[in-house]
Design a protein around this motif. Structure first.
Motif, mmCIF file in Angstrom:
data_model
loop_
_atom_site.group_PDB
_atom_site.id
_atom_site.type_symbol
_atom_site.label_atom_id
_atom_site.label_comp_id
_atom_site.label_asym_id
_atom_site.label_seq_id
_atom_site.Cartn_x
_atom_site.Cartn_y
_atom_site.Cartn_z
ATOM 1 N N ALA A 111 0.949 -1.275 0.208
ATOM 2 C CA ALA A 111 -0.191 0.073 -0.021
ATOM 3 C C ALA A 111 0.817 1.432 -0.050
ATOM 4 O O ALA A 111 0.469 2.434 -0.253
ATOM 5 C CB ALA A 111 -1.085 0.013 1.261
ATOM 6 N N GLY A 171 -7.749 9.817 -4.791
ATOM 7 C CA GLY A 171 -7.306 10.180 -3.693
ATOM 8 C C GLY A 171 -7.746 11.703 -3.236
ATOM 9 O O GLY A 171 -7.279 12.382 -2.341
ATOM 10 N N THR A 195 -7.406 1.319 -3.767
ATOM 11 C CA THR A 195 -8.546 1.944 -3.427
ATOM 12 C C THR A 195 -8.599 2.917 -2.301
ATOM 13 O O THR A 195 -7.911 2.286 -1.156
ATOM 14 C CB THR A 195 -9.838 1.351 -3.618
ATOM 15 O OG1 THR A 195 -9.973 0.402 -2.670
ATOM 16 C CG2 THR A 195 -10.325 0.610 -5.054
ATOM 17 N N TRP A 196 -9.118 4.054 -2.360
ATOM 18 C CA TRP A 196 -9.333 4.960 -1.001
ATOM 19 C C TRP A 196 -10.437 4.834 -0.301
ATOM 20 O O TRP A 196 -11.497 4.650 -0.925
ATOM 21 C CB TRP A 196 -8.913 6.221 -1.519
ATOM 22 C CG TRP A 196 -7.540 6.608 -2.222
ATOM 23 C CD1 TRP A 196 -7.123 6.822 -3.473
ATOM 24 C CD2 TRP A 196 -6.255 6.881 -1.416
ATOM 25 N NE1 TRP A 196 -5.710 7.049 -3.606
ATOM 26 C CE2 TRP A 196 -5.496 7.183 -2.395
ATOM 27 C CE3 TRP A 196 -6.245 7.139 -0.118
ATOM 28 C CZ2 TRP A 196 -3.934 7.517 -2.023
ATOM 29 C CZ3 TRP A 196 -4.640 7.743 0.149
ATOM 30 C CH2 TRP A 196 -3.849 7.841 -0.729
ATOM 31 N N THR A 204 -12.334 7.323 -4.527
ATOM 32 C CA THR A 204 -11.829 5.931 -4.291
ATOM 33 C C THR A 204 -10.644 5.589 -5.013
ATOM 34 O O THR A 204 -9.665 5.026 -4.971
ATOM 35 C CB THR A 204 -12.980 5.045 -4.575
ATOM 36 O OG1 THR A 204 -13.276 4.899 -5.897
ATOM 37 C CG2 THR A 204 -13.947 4.910 -3.500
ATOM 38 N N ILE A 259 1.537 6.828 2.539
ATOM 39 C CA ILE A 259 0.498 8.184 2.056
ATOM 40 C C ILE A 259 1.174 9.424 2.482
ATOM 41 O O ILE A 259 1.965 9.762 3.511
ATOM 42 C CB ILE A 259 -0.793 8.157 2.872
ATOM 43 C CG1 ILE A 259 -1.444 6.880 2.527
ATOM 44 C CG2 ILE A 259 -1.694 9.388 2.655
ATOM 45 C CD1 ILE A 259 -2.806 6.516 3.143
ATOM 46 N N TYR A 277 -5.798 3.647 2.387
ATOM 47 C CA TYR A 277 -5.649 3.257 1.204
ATOM 48 C C TYR A 277 -5.279 1.741 0.914
ATOM 49 O O TYR A 277 -4.609 0.965 1.775
ATOM 50 C CB TYR A 277 -4.203 3.757 0.533
ATOM 51 C CG TYR A 277 -3.977 3.397 -1.096
ATOM 52 C CD1 TYR A 277 -4.660 4.015 -2.043
ATOM 53 C CD2 TYR A 277 -2.782 2.583 -1.222
ATOM 54 C CE1 TYR A 277 -4.338 3.583 -3.255
ATOM 55 C CE2 TYR A 277 -2.640 2.222 -2.428
ATOM 56 C CZ TYR A 277 -3.303 2.745 -3.762
ATOM 57 O OH TYR A 277 -3.158 2.506 -4.952
ATOM 58 N N THR A 285 0.048 8.151 -2.779
ATOM 59 C CA THR A 285 0.887 7.014 -2.348
ATOM 60 C C THR A 285 2.049 6.339 -3.094
ATOM 61 O O THR A 285 1.633 6.561 -4.121
ATOM 62 C CB THR A 285 -0.065 5.977 -1.635
ATOM 63 O OG1 THR A 285 0.553 4.780 -0.997
ATOM 64 C CG2 THR A 285 -0.865 5.408 -2.792
ATOM 65 N N THR A 329 -2.476 -2.347 3.774
ATOM 66 C CA THR A 329 -3.376 -1.093 3.931
ATOM 67 C C THR A 329 -2.294 0.072 4.459
ATOM 68 O O THR A 329 -1.075 -0.443 5.239
ATOM 69 C CB THR A 329 -4.248 -1.037 5.199
ATOM 70 O OG1 THR A 329 -3.841 -1.451 6.291
ATOM 71 C CG2 THR A 329 -5.497 -2.023 4.647
#
Length: 168
Positions: free
Chosen positions: A55, A96, A80-81, A93, A58, A110, A74, A122
Motif C-alpha cells: 500500500a 485520492g 482504492t481509497w 476512491t 501516504i 489506501y 501513495t 493498508t
C-alpha cells in the motif's frame, strides 16, 4: 522434503513448513528413501508464491477546512481509497481527492487487495477538518455624526474589528 527453487520458496526438510521468498512457482518434493532393494518413493506438488501487496506510504496535506479539499497520494499502486467518517471527509476512491465536510477527524485508508494467499495491505493517514470561520452579518447604526459613535455587532464569533479608514 525439497524445493526445486529455493529462491522462490524454501521448505523445512523435517517439518514440511514452506516459506515464500519471491514471486514464482516451485516444485516441492517429498521423498521416502527405499530400503531392502526398493526404490525411493516421491510425490510432488507445485507451490505458487505471489508477491505481497504494497500500500506504500501516504503523503499530502492532512489539515483542511470544512469547505476545502486536498489530494493525497501513495507510493503504492493498484489500490482504492476510503474514509472511515464520510460525515467529516469524503475521498474519491480512485484519485485520492479529499473533500472536507464538517469539523472533526477522519482516517483515510489506501487498500491494496492481496491475492494468492496474501492478506490485504493498508496504509492510513488522519485528516483533520476545521470548521470554516464565519464572520457573520454586521448590524447596527451605520450613519453617525462626526462627533458621535455607535456600537456594531455581528452574528459571527471569534473575530476582531478593524476599520479601512481610522481617520474618518
Amino acid at each position: 522434503w525439497s524445493s526445486s527453487s529455493s529462491s522462490v520458496a524454501s521448505i523445512d526438510a523435517n517439518t514440511g513448513a514452506v516459506t515464500g521468498a519471491s514471486a514464482g512457482s516451485t516444485t516441492i518434493t517429498y521423498t521416502v528413501v527405499g530400503t531392502g532393494g526398493c526404490t525411493n518413493a516421491t510425490t510432488t506438488t507445485t507451490v505458487n508464491v505471489t508477491a505481497a501487496p504494497n500500500a506504500g506510504t501516504i503523503s499530502g496535506t492532512t489539515a483542511i477546512c470544512s469547505n476545502g479539499s486536498t489530494t493525497l497520494s501513495t507510493t503504492g499502486t493498484g489500490g482504492t481509497w476510503s474514509s472511515d467518517n464520510s460525515g467529516v471527509a469524503t475521498i474519491n476512491t480512485t484519485t485520492g481527492a479529499v473533500t472536507g465536510v464538517s469539523a472533526g477527524t477522519a482516517t483515510i485508508t489506501y487498500t491494496v487487495v492481496g491475492t494468492g494467499g496474501c492478506t490485504n495491505a493498508t496504509a492510513t493517514s488522519t485528516i483533520t477538518v476545521t470548521a470554516q470561520p464565519n464572520a457573520g452579518t454586521i448590524s447596527g447604526t451605520t450613519a453617525i455624526c462626526s462627533n458621535g459613535s455607535t456600537t456594531l455587532s455581528t452574528t459571527g464569533t471569534g473575530g476582531t474589528w478593524s476599520s479601512s479608514s481610522t481617520s474618518v
